[in-house]
Design a protein around this motif. Structure first.
Motif, PDB file in Angstrom:
ATOM      1  N   ARG A   1       0.838  -1.210   0.000  1.00  0.00           N
ATOM      2  CA  ARG A   1       0.000   0.000   0.000  1.00  0.00           C
ATOM      3  C   ARG A   1       0.872   1.258   0.000  1.00  0.00           C
ATOM      4  NH1 ARG A   1      -3.634   1.658   5.265  1.00  0.00           N
ATOM      5  NH2 ARG A   1      -3.991   3.834   4.683  1.00  0.00           N
ATOM      6  N   LYS A   2       1.932   1.251   0.777  1.00  0.00           N
ATOM      7  CA  LYS A   2       2.801   2.428   0.838  1.00  0.00           C
ATOM      8  C   LYS A   2       3.553   2.630  -0.479  1.00  0.00           C
ATOM      9  CE  LYS A   2       1.970   3.545   5.155  1.00  0.00           C
ATOM     10  NZ  LYS A   2       1.274   4.821   5.487  1.00  0.00           N
ATOM     11  N   ILE A   3       4.031   1.494  -1.056  1.00  0.00           N
ATOM     12  CA  ILE A   3       4.802   1.594  -2.299  1.00  0.00           C
ATOM     13  C   ILE A   3       3.935   2.114  -3.434  1.00  0.00           C
ATOM     14  CG2 ILE A   3       5.999   0.233  -4.052  1.00  0.00           C
ATOM     15  CD1 ILE A   3       7.026  -1.572  -1.820  1.00  0.00           C
ATOM     16  N   THR A   4       2.662   1.684  -3.479  1.00  0.00           N
ATOM     17  CA  THR A   4       1.755   2.071  -4.565  1.00  0.00           C
ATOM     18  C   THR A   4       0.971   3.345  -4.256  1.00  0.00           C
ATOM     19  OG1 THR A   4      -0.027   0.676  -3.699  1.00  0.00           O
ATOM     20  CG2 THR A   4       1.501  -0.323  -5.275  1.00  0.00           C
ATOM     21  N   ASN A   5       1.322   3.993  -3.162  1.00  0.00           N
ATOM     22  CA  ASN A   5       0.638   5.242  -2.789  1.00  0.00           C
ATOM     23  C   ASN A   5      -0.874   5.046  -2.663  1.00  0.00           C
ATOM     24  OD1 ASN A   5       0.561   7.918  -2.039  1.00  0.00           O
ATOM     25  ND2 ASN A   5       0.402   8.678  -4.160  1.00  0.00           N
ATOM     26  N   ASP A   6      -1.272   3.992  -1.949  1.00  0.00           N
ATOM     27  CA  ASP A   6      -2.675   3.679  -1.635  1.00  0.00           C
ATOM     28  C   ASP A   6      -3.498   3.236  -2.849  1.00  0.00           C
ATOM     29  OD1 ASP A   6      -2.285   4.144   1.010  1.00  0.00           O
ATOM     30  OD2 ASP A   6      -3.200   6.130   1.046  1.00  0.00           O
ATOM     31  N   ARG A   7      -2.833   2.828  -3.927  1.00  0.00           N
ATOM     32  CA  ARG A   7      -3.589   2.370  -5.096  1.00  0.00           C
ATOM     33  C   ARG A   7      -3.945   0.890  -5.004  1.00  0.00           C
ATOM     34  NH1 ARG A   7       0.088   5.855  -7.802  1.00  0.00           N
ATOM     35  NH2 ARG A   7       1.464   4.094  -8.244  1.00  0.00           N
ATOM     36  N   ILE A   8      -3.140   0.100  -4.293  1.00  0.00           N
ATOM     37  CA  ILE A   8      -3.421  -1.332  -4.131  1.00  0.00           C
ATOM     38  C   ILE A   8      -3.686  -1.604  -2.652  1.00  0.00           C
ATOM     39  CG2 ILE A   8      -2.564  -3.676  -4.405  1.00  0.00           C
ATOM     40  CD1 ILE A   8      -0.811  -2.732  -6.667  1.00  0.00           C
TER      41      ILE A   8
ATOM     42  N   PRO B   1      -6.259  -4.166  -0.016  1.00  0.00           N
ATOM     43  CA  PRO B   1      -7.220  -5.280   0.041  1.00  0.00           C
ATOM     44  C   PRO B   1      -8.654  -4.754  -0.036  1.00  0.00           C
ATOM     45  CG  PRO B   1      -5.490  -5.604   1.653  1.00  0.00           C
ATOM     46  CD  PRO B   1      -5.258  -4.251   1.063  1.00  0.00           C
ATOM     47  N   PRO B   2      -9.521  -5.397  -0.817  1.00  0.00           N
ATOM     48  CA  PRO B   2     -10.871  -4.869  -1.094  1.00  0.00           C
ATOM     49  C   PRO B   2     -11.700  -4.509   0.143  1.00  0.00           C
ATOM     50  CG  PRO B   2     -10.396  -6.750  -2.494  1.00  0.00           C
ATOM     51  CD  PRO B   2      -9.271  -6.662  -1.519  1.00  0.00           C
ATOM     52  N   THR B   3     -11.633  -5.346   1.168  1.00  0.00           N
ATOM     53  CA  THR B   3     -12.502  -5.101   2.330  1.00  0.00           C
ATOM     54  C   THR B   3     -11.705  -4.608   3.531  1.00  0.00           C
ATOM     55  OG1 THR B   3     -12.287  -7.416   3.019  1.00  0.00           O
ATOM     56  CG2 THR B   3     -14.153  -6.855   1.585  1.00  0.00           C
ATOM     57  N   TYR B   4     -10.542  -4.047   3.278  1.00  0.00           N
ATOM     58  CA  TYR B   4      -9.652  -3.668   4.374  1.00  0.00           C
ATOM     59  C   TYR B   4     -10.318  -2.679   5.332  1.00  0.00           C
ATOM     60  CZ  TYR B   4      -5.701  -1.637   6.867  1.00  0.00           C
ATOM     61  OH  TYR B   4      -4.865  -1.176   7.846  1.00  0.00           O
ATOM     62  N   TYR B   5     -10.857  -1.605   4.786  1.00  0.00           N
ATOM     63  CA  TYR B   5     -11.420  -0.550   5.628  1.00  0.00           C
ATOM     64  C   TYR B   5     -12.709  -0.986   6.318  1.00  0.00           C
ATOM     65  CZ  TYR B   5      -8.046   2.690   3.594  1.00  0.00           C
ATOM     66  OH  TYR B   5      -6.874   3.310   3.226  1.00  0.00           O
ATOM     67  N   GLU B   6     -13.455  -1.908   5.693  1.00  0.00           N
ATOM     68  CA  GLU B   6     -14.739  -2.318   6.260  1.00  0.00           C
ATOM     69  C   GLU B   6     -14.579  -3.379   7.351  1.00  0.00           C
ATOM     70  OE1 GLU B   6     -14.059  -2.314   3.050  1.00  0.00           O
ATOM     71  OE2 GLU B   6     -15.219  -0.602   2.313  1.00  0.00           O
TER      72      GLU B   6
END
Length: 567
Positions: free
Chosen positions: A492-499, A501-506
């Motif tokens: 996530r850090k390397i891709t600047n929050d572009r990649i 996990p789909p349900t990470y925040y939920e």
């Protein structure tokens, strides 16, 4: 009678004792509403009744290690009469030790920390000490004396960590899923011990799988050198069925009806049935060993001095395995003691909802640390706070008088060693299974919706009993948590929050570090500074003047659940 009780309560509340313990009516601005002297006494006796089983259970578990007894052969000395006699004496020593250190630690917790929490050698920690560190009959990684040296040093390290506030802070920053999983895994471990040959003997009968069904009669053992391993006739042992029904089913039914001291009642009922001789379930068979046990049992009231386990420490800190055991003791004990103390403090209305700390936490941890080292000098595994304290709190215990009464009751128990030493393993096996079922309740609070929390928690829970080692479960949980959650975080850090996990925040559980920092409030106040969280608490109205939540609804709801299960 009511008037006499009220007069006594008012007199004590208006005395130095009432002001020291902040009894209701003492006039102190931080007095604990509803706390009355006679209520505290009843609560202390209730807590002792719920905890007293530890006297026999702890001695039974720790004596399986062989203590300081020396086994000269490699066959675990199962048929060595001299060695088994030494182990029997060690068990008597440990009964005295367990009662004595429980008396000291509970009394000091009440007197100095003013908390209604009883302490004694902890279940789970004693199993790790006996079966993973020292090993059955000394087959582990270090000797009994070296293990005590690890416990002794652990206590002083804990004292230092408690004084600087690091011990409290470390637990507050732990991922909640792992905190809950360790307690649940220890519950499974304890239940497995209760079902094994050290308890009921239901499992462990196969030499091929080391598990399977057991419970056969001695004539159906594989050989005299392999007792309890069954060649045939599984589940036919009368002592096993006695322990299952009287020590297990009856105890559970008593708990269902919320009978005070149900676990203790179940243990003693099973033991009493096992005392007459000769019967099919007697603990005193007509053998030389049985005759010796019965002669000691007939003394009823006596003082058994600590002959073998007292000051048995071997200070061999040059052995790397001692440090391995020490580190595991540190980590597991932090989770065990802190989790119980926080739960009990919240139920009693003494926990701060902002910092997640509780009144006199530094003193409480220092008392616990000191008693850990004193327990090592007396030959026992680490001391910890007991969840059974919730039964006393449910009776109205809110001050340290409750814990002091519990300690005095344990002190009296020291002089009834012949009774407690004559409680057979099948009488305590059911209690271990029941206590394990209470400890595993944490699984319902684990975040099973997010695989990053679920997998590390599950690995922790399952590996602890299957490897007979708490340390392996803890290590598996931490490493898997770091890898499963750390790699996606790195991506996530390397891709600047572009990649992501789909349900990470939920579904992921938020990792929140409560305010307060590492430095404890007493140091900040000594430096003339006010802790930031105290200023924040006054603005949000969640903290009362005594450091407890003004809204007790959530505390009471959680407390009632704890009490219902601890009973």
């Amino acid at each position: 009678m009511v008037k006499i009780i009220e007069t006594v309560n008012n007199a004590v509340a208006d005395s130095f004792v009432g002001r020291w313990f902040k009894l209701d009516g003492c006039g102190d601005p931080k007095e604990r509403v509803g706390s009355r002297f006679t209520t505290e006494i009843r609560a202390g006796l209730t807590t002792w009744a719920a905890m007293a089983y530890i006297i026999s259970v702890n001695a039974s578990i720790l004596s399986d290690s062989g203590g300081p007894c020396d086994c000269p052969t490699n066959d675990l000395c199962l048929a060595d009469e001299a060695y088994n006699a030494c182990v029997a004496t060690t068990r008597l020593d440990l009964i005295t030790t367990t009662a004595a250190i429980s008396a000291l630690s509970s009394f000091l917790m009440g007197l100095l920390a003013n908390l209604p929490v009883g302490l004694a050698p902890g279940l789970g920690l004693n199993a790790y000490f006996a079966y993973s560190v020292v090993g059955f009959h000394g087959s582990g990684i270090i000797t009994y004396g070296e293990a005590l040296s690890a416990v002794f040093l652990e206590g002083w390290i804990f004292l230092f960590l408690s004084l600087i506030g690091l011990r409290q802070w470390l637990v507050r920053i732990m991922p909640q899923s792992l905190v809950l999983a360790v307690g649940s895994g220890i519950g499974l471990f304890i239940a497995f011990i209760g079902l094994s040959n050290s308890g009921l003997g239901v499992v462990g009968g196969s030499t091929a799988t080391l598990v399977g069904l057991g419970g056969c009669k001695p004539e159906n053992w594989v050989s005299a050198d392999l007792p309890y391993y069954c060649a045939s006739g599984v589940l036919r042992s009368p002592t096993m069925w006695l322990g299952i029904f009287l020590g297990g089913i009856v105890t559970t039914i008593l708990m269902l009806y919320r009978i005070r001291g149900a676990i203790l009642i179940g243990i003693f009922l099973t033991a009493i049935v096992s005392w007459p001789r000769p019967t099919a379930v007697t603990y005193f068979p007509h053998t030389p060993a049985g005759d010796a046990l019965f002669d000691y049992f007939k003394k009823v009231v006596t003082f058994h001095p600590i002959n073998k386990v007292g000051n048995a420490i071997t200070f061999n800190y040059g052995n790397g395995q001692v440090w391995y055991a020490l580190i595991t003791f540190l980590y597991v004990d932090i989770l065990d003691t802190t989790g119980t103390l926080y739960s009990m403090a919240k139920f009693a209305g003494l926990r701060d909802p902002v910092t997640m700390d509780f009144e006199n936490s530094t003193i409480a941890y220092c008392v616990d640390a000191f008693c850990i080292s004193m327990g090592a000098l007396m030959g026992t595994s680490p001391v910890t706070s007991f969840v059974e304290s919730a039964t006393g709190i449910s009776e109205g215990g809110k001050t340290g008088i409750t814990a002091m009464v519990t300690g005095l009751a344990f002190f009296i128990s020291v002089f009834f060693a012949p009774i407690f030493s004559s409680i057979p393993g099948w009488a305590t096996g059911g209690a271990l299974v029941i206590v394990g079922s209470l400890m595993i309740r944490n699984v319902r609070e684990i975040n099973w919706n997010y695989i990053g929390d679920a997998v590390p928690a599950f690995l922790t829970i399952i590996i602890i009993p299957l490897t007979y080692n708490i340390a392996y479960g803890v290590i598996a949980g931490i490493l898997s948590y770091v890898l499963i959650n750390g790699i996606p975080l790195l991506i996530r850090k390397i891709t600047n929050d572009r990649i992501i996990p789909p349900t990470y925040y939920e579904e992921s559980e938020e990792w929140v570090i409560p305010p307060g920092g590492v430095v404890p409030p007493w140091i900040l106040k000594l430096l003339g500074r006010t802790p930031a969280h105290e200023q924040d608490a006054s603005s949000i109205g969640e903290k009362s003047t005594d450091g407890a939540s003004t809204d007790g609804g959530e505390q009471r709801e959680e407390g009632e659940k704890i009490v219902a299960e601890a009973r």
